[in-house]
Design a protein around this motif. Structure first.
Motif, short mmCIF file in Angstrom:
data_model
loop_
_atom_site.label_atom_id
_atom_site.label_comp_id
_atom_site.label_asym_id
_atom_site.label_seq_id
_atom_site.Cartn_x
_atom_site.Cartn_y
_atom_site.Cartn_z
N ASP A 1 8.63 -3.55 -6.87
CA ASP A 1 8.09 -3.23 -5.76
C ASP A 1 8.54 -3.88 -4.37
N PRO A 2 7.91 -3.57 -3.33
CA PRO A 2 8.75 -4.41 -2.14
C PRO A 2 8.51 -5.84 -2.27
N GLU A 3 7.76 -6.43 -3.11
CA GLU A 3 7.34 -8.10 -3.10
C GLU A 3 8.17 -8.45 -4.56
N GLY A 4 8.82 -7.60 -5.15
CA GLY A 4 9.30 -8.10 -6.41
C GLY A 4 8.61 -7.98 -7.84
N THR B 1 16.26 8.53 -5.02
CA THR B 1 15.97 9.59 -3.58
C THR B 1 15.26 8.77 -2.75
N LEU B 2 14.29 7.92 -2.90
CA LEU B 2 13.45 7.10 -2.06
C LEU B 2 14.17 5.79 -1.84
N ARG B 3 15.48 5.60 -2.25
CA ARG B 3 16.09 4.23 -2.16
C ARG B 3 15.28 3.01 -2.74
N ILE B 4 14.68 3.23 -3.91
CA ILE B 4 13.99 2.11 -4.51
C ILE B 4 15.10 1.67 -5.70
N GLY C 1 2.36 7.24 -6.05
CA GLY C 1 1.39 8.48 -6.04
C GLY C 1 0.23 7.86 -6.76
N LEU C 2 -0.31 6.48 -6.60
CA LEU C 2 -1.79 6.19 -7.33
C LEU C 2 -2.49 6.75 -6.46
N PRO C 3 -3.75 7.09 -7.01
CA PRO C 3 -4.92 7.62 -6.21
C PRO C 3 -5.62 6.60 -5.60
N VAL C 4 -5.90 6.47 -4.22
CA VAL C 4 -6.85 5.53 -3.68
C VAL C 4 -8.31 5.49 -4.16
N ILE C 5 -8.76 4.29 -4.18
CA ILE C 5 -10.18 4.27 -4.55
C ILE C 5 -10.70 3.48 -3.35
N ARG D 1 0.88 -1.19 -0.07
CA ARG D 1 -0.02 -0.14 0.04
C ARG D 1 0.86 1.19 -0.07
N ASP D 2 1.97 1.43 0.98
CA ASP D 2 2.75 2.28 1.07
C ASP D 2 3.31 2.53 -0.49
N PHE D 3 4.20 1.51 -1.10
CA PHE D 3 4.63 1.83 -2.31
C PHE D 3 3.82 2.10 -3.34
N TYR D 4 2.74 1.81 -3.64
CA TYR D 4 1.68 2.24 -4.79
C TYR D 4 1.03 3.52 -4.47
N GLY D 5 0.76 3.65 -3.40
CA GLY D 5 0.18 5.07 -2.80
C GLY D 5 1.18 6.27 -2.58
N ARG D 6 2.14 6.14 -1.78
CA ARG D 6 3.28 6.94 -1.70
C ARG D 6 4.36 6.95 -2.36
N VAL D 7 4.77 6.18 -2.98
CA VAL D 7 5.99 6.14 -3.97
C VAL D 7 5.46 6.38 -5.23
#
Length: 121
Positions: free
Chosen positions: A109-112, A86-89, A28-32, A20-26
């Motif tokens: 993403d965090p799970e590959g 910058t976000l260390r991705i 920037g996808l809008p939450v539905i 959730r953090d990756f797709y939302g914060r990193v």
């Protein structure tokens, strides 16, 4: 017979909060609706926990399950590259020089699962 347009992609997750953090914060996808559903234009990306009836817990973390590819403007690709650094991705494939097609950047993403940003021709 014809199919309608793609409406939803469901992505199995071992760690729902990190995803959730990756797709939302990193990204920037809008939450539905709930915090586990994101807008991708007319398509919804739904994050689902592994271990339910649709997604057994068998896949190992870090094993790619899906590739999500997003078109971006040429100048935006370099900005996305800087943002990921910058976000260390971890950037798996950095974009090549501007004007040298194909311009593509791939991160995980965090799970590959693979996220591909590409310059549409």
């Amino acid at each position: 017979m014809t199919l309608g347009p793609l409406a939803r992609v469901e992505l199995a997750c071992h760690d729902l909060m990190r995803q959730r953090d990756f797709y939302g914060r990193v990204l920037g996808l809008p939450v539905i609706g709930s915090g586990s559903c994101f807008g991708l234009g007319p398509v919804a990306l739904v994050l689902r926990p592994r271990g339910d009836v649709l997604f057994p817990a068998a896949a190992a973390p870090g094993e790619p399950v899906v590739v999500l590819a997003f078109p971006v403007e040429d100048a935006e690709l370099d900005r996305w590259h800087r943002r990921m650094l910058t976000l260390r991705i971890a950037v798996l494939d950095p974009p090549g020089p501007s004007g040298a097609p194909p311009r593509v950047m791939r991160v995980a993403d965090p799970e590959g699962n693979l996220i591909e940003l590409f310059v549409a021709a």
